[in-house]
Design an enzyme around this catalytic site. Sequence first.
Site, short mmCIF file in Angstrom:
data_model
loop_
_atom_site.label_atom_id
_atom_site.label_comp_id
_atom_site.label_asym_id
_atom_site.label_seq_id
_atom_site.Cartn_x
_atom_site.Cartn_y
_atom_site.Cartn_z
N ASP A 1 -63.96 -15.72 6.10
CA ASP A 1 -65.41 -15.86 6.00
C ASP A 1 -65.94 -15.04 4.82
O ASP A 1 -66.03 -13.82 4.88
CB ASP A 1 -66.07 -15.37 7.30
CG ASP A 1 -65.91 -16.39 8.42
OD1 ASP A 1 -66.18 -17.58 8.18
OD2 ASP A 1 -65.51 -16.00 9.53
N ASP B 1 -66.62 -23.13 14.57
CA ASP B 1 -66.59 -21.73 14.11
C ASP B 1 -67.71 -20.95 14.77
O ASP B 1 -68.89 -21.25 14.55
CB ASP B 1 -66.78 -21.75 12.58
CG ASP B 1 -66.59 -20.39 11.93
OD1 ASP B 1 -66.23 -19.43 12.64
OD2 ASP B 1 -66.81 -20.31 10.71
ZN ZN Z 1 -66.27 -19.18 9.25
#
Ligand code: ZN
Length: 213
Positions: free
Chosen positions: A27, A168
């Site tokens: 991320d 996610d």
């Molecule tokens: Zn992510």
Amino acid sequence: MLAADFSAFGDAARRCMAAGCTWLHIDVMDGHFVPNLTFGAPLVKALRAREVDAILDVHLMVSEPEKWIQPFRDAGADALTIHAEATTHLHRVLQQIRASGALCGVALNPATPISVLEHVGDMLDIVLVMTVNPGFGGQRFIPAAAEKVSQLAEWREVNQLQFRISVDGGVDAANIRSLVADGASILVAGSSVFGHADGVTGGVDALNRALEP
Ligand code: ZN
């Protein structure tokens, strides 16, 4: 990897792969598109050098993602996912990702409708459904956002498209089964793996057990 111990990142990645994960989800946050900073291409390069077998799945939560496609691809990213809202020229950036040779993804925030994908569906390898608002790990799963998984699966079938659906945010042993039943095939788990009482292996095992028939 957002939920990993940043001071022992390589070991965290190794434990994930040893536990049976095949993809590592990274991320990237820029402090602009989302209110947080994480890491950049050098971390992907370091993971690439160490975890040669992993699919490095880079989630770009950044403004102007067009600036970052090539640096992350050069660092060894296998998949690059951008946010529909992060660029005024979604089609062009997706072309850029495809030309780089990476798997090409678009992420949908909880409030973003799937209609933003209408004219780019055939360019996509991955549609990532955010089930928390992007910016921080460890948030609670938003069930209404997960309804997009079955909507996407239906839209994919009607239009004979090929993308994989990724989820996610807040994925855990309690919700993974229904997400897969609805059509998700990439499950991004952070806290439920790294925060598990029995460590990464225990966390991955718990998710796999939840998927058993
Ligand atoms: Zn992510």
